[in-house]
Design an enzyme around this catalytic site. Structure first.
Site, PDB file in Angstrom:
ATOM      1  N   GLY A  32       0.688  -0.936  -0.150  1.00 50.97           N
ATOM      2  CA  GLY A  32      -0.093   0.309   0.365  1.00 50.97           C
ATOM      3  C   GLY A  32       0.682   1.025   0.539  1.00 50.97           C
ATOM      4  N   ASN A  75       2.346   4.997  -1.652  1.00 51.47           N
ATOM      5  CA  ASN A  75       2.043   5.842  -2.835  1.00 51.47           C
ATOM      6  C   ASN A  75       4.148   5.430  -2.989  1.00 51.47           C
ATOM      7  OD1 ASN A  75       3.024   9.200  -4.323  1.00 51.47           O
ATOM      8  ND2 ASN A  75       0.919   7.676  -4.423  1.00 51.47           N
ATOM      9  N   ILE A  76       4.721   6.124  -3.151  1.00 54.99           N
ATOM     10  CA  ILE A  76       5.915   5.997  -3.291  1.00 54.99           C
ATOM     11  C   ILE A  76       6.901   6.861  -1.799  1.00 54.99           C
ATOM     12  CG2 ILE A  76       6.604   9.038  -4.301  1.00 54.99           C
ATOM     13  CD1 ILE A  76       8.248   7.812  -6.837  1.00 54.99           C
ATOM     14  N   HIS A 105      15.050   3.469  -0.949  1.00 56.90           N
ATOM     15  CA  HIS A 105      15.449   2.806   0.075  1.00 56.90           C
ATOM     16  C   HIS A 105      16.324   2.395  -0.177  1.00 56.90           C
ATOM     17  CE1 HIS A 105      11.370   1.292   1.205  1.00 56.90           C
ATOM     18  NE2 HIS A 105      11.163   0.430   0.286  1.00 56.90           N
ATOM     19  N   CYS A 149       6.507  10.391  -0.281  1.00 57.78           N
ATOM     20  CA  CYS A 149       5.009   9.924   0.005  1.00 57.78           C
ATOM     21  C   CYS A 149       3.146  10.500  -0.588  1.00 57.78           C
ATOM     22  CB  CYS A 149       4.717   9.729   1.578  1.00 57.78           C
ATOM     23  SG  CYS A 149       5.990   8.655   2.452  1.00 57.78           S
TER      24      CYS A 149
END
Length: 220
Positions: free
Chosen positions: A74, A76-77, A80, A172
């Site tokens: 779940g 958005n963007i 990492h 996000c």
């Protein structure tokens, strides 16, 4: 709980391990599992999209050696990178008190307690899963997938000072949101090894109602 430290591992490889573990946990062949790890630089898009919040094109990312991955989690963007602690709980939630809302609350609680152990005060932001230092500075992102009441994917806690990969996205998808990290907020460098140790301890506390094995040691 089965605890496995995957070290620094590619995003696709870690996802394959998650999916294999997901099947085994779902089938009752394996207990609840927590993976802790770091990823090489990668930008991921969640089920809610996120491509509209990417500020560079795929060719630029490729030239910089940065992966771009679509995921089943779940949210958005997000990003990492080494210096960020990633935790993936493969967890049965069907009969867990409080369901998914409590699951997210307990993941957030483990991160909040971890940050507090290093002298960093954090909080929740209603309507935005994850952990924040204030309304606009985010220290930990969260996004999960669920299949047949077993979770996968999880959370990413920024530890090192270098969070520059976030410059390539709108964090996000929230306008004005800025990344921060444990080291930046504490005012001194903190290692992933230190944070792993504390996070695992706090995760055990937060998920104590799931009958964690207190003497479980990491599998290599």
């Amino acid at each position: 709980m089965i605890l496995t430290d995957l070290g620094l591992i590619g995003y696709a490889q870690a996802e394959a391990i998650q999916l294999e573990t997901l099947e085994r946990v779902t089938a009752g062949e394996r207990g609840n599992t927590l993976f802790v790890l770091e990823h090489p630089r990668v930008i991921t898009l969640g089920r809610q999209g996120g491509a509209e919040n990417l500020h560079v094109d795929a060719s630029f990312l490729a030239a910089q050696g940065i992966e771009l991955a679509r995921t089943a989690r779940g949210g958005n963007i997000t990003c990492h990178f080494p210096g960020q602690l990633v935790a993936y709980p493969i967890w049965r939630v069907e009969k867990r008190p409080g369901g998914m809302r409590k699951f997210f609350h307990d993941m957030e609680e483990a991160v909040i307690a971890t940050c507090a152990a290093f002298g960093v005060e954090t909080t929740r932001r209603p309507g935005h899963p994850g952990v924040w230092v204030d309304e606009m500075r985010k220290i930990c992102s969260m996004g999960i997938g669920v299949r047949r009441w077993v979770t996968y994917h999880g959370l990413a806690l920024n530890v090192g000072r270098d969070v520059s990969l976030f410059n390539m996205i709108t964090l996000c998808g929230i306008q004005g949101a800025r990344p921060t990290s444990l080291s930046a907020e504490a005012g001194h460098d903190i290692t992933i090894k230190e944070v792993k140790h504390v996070f695992i301890r706090e995760f055990r506390k937060a998920f104590a109602d799931s009958a964690l094995a207190a003497d479980q040691t990491p599998q290599q």
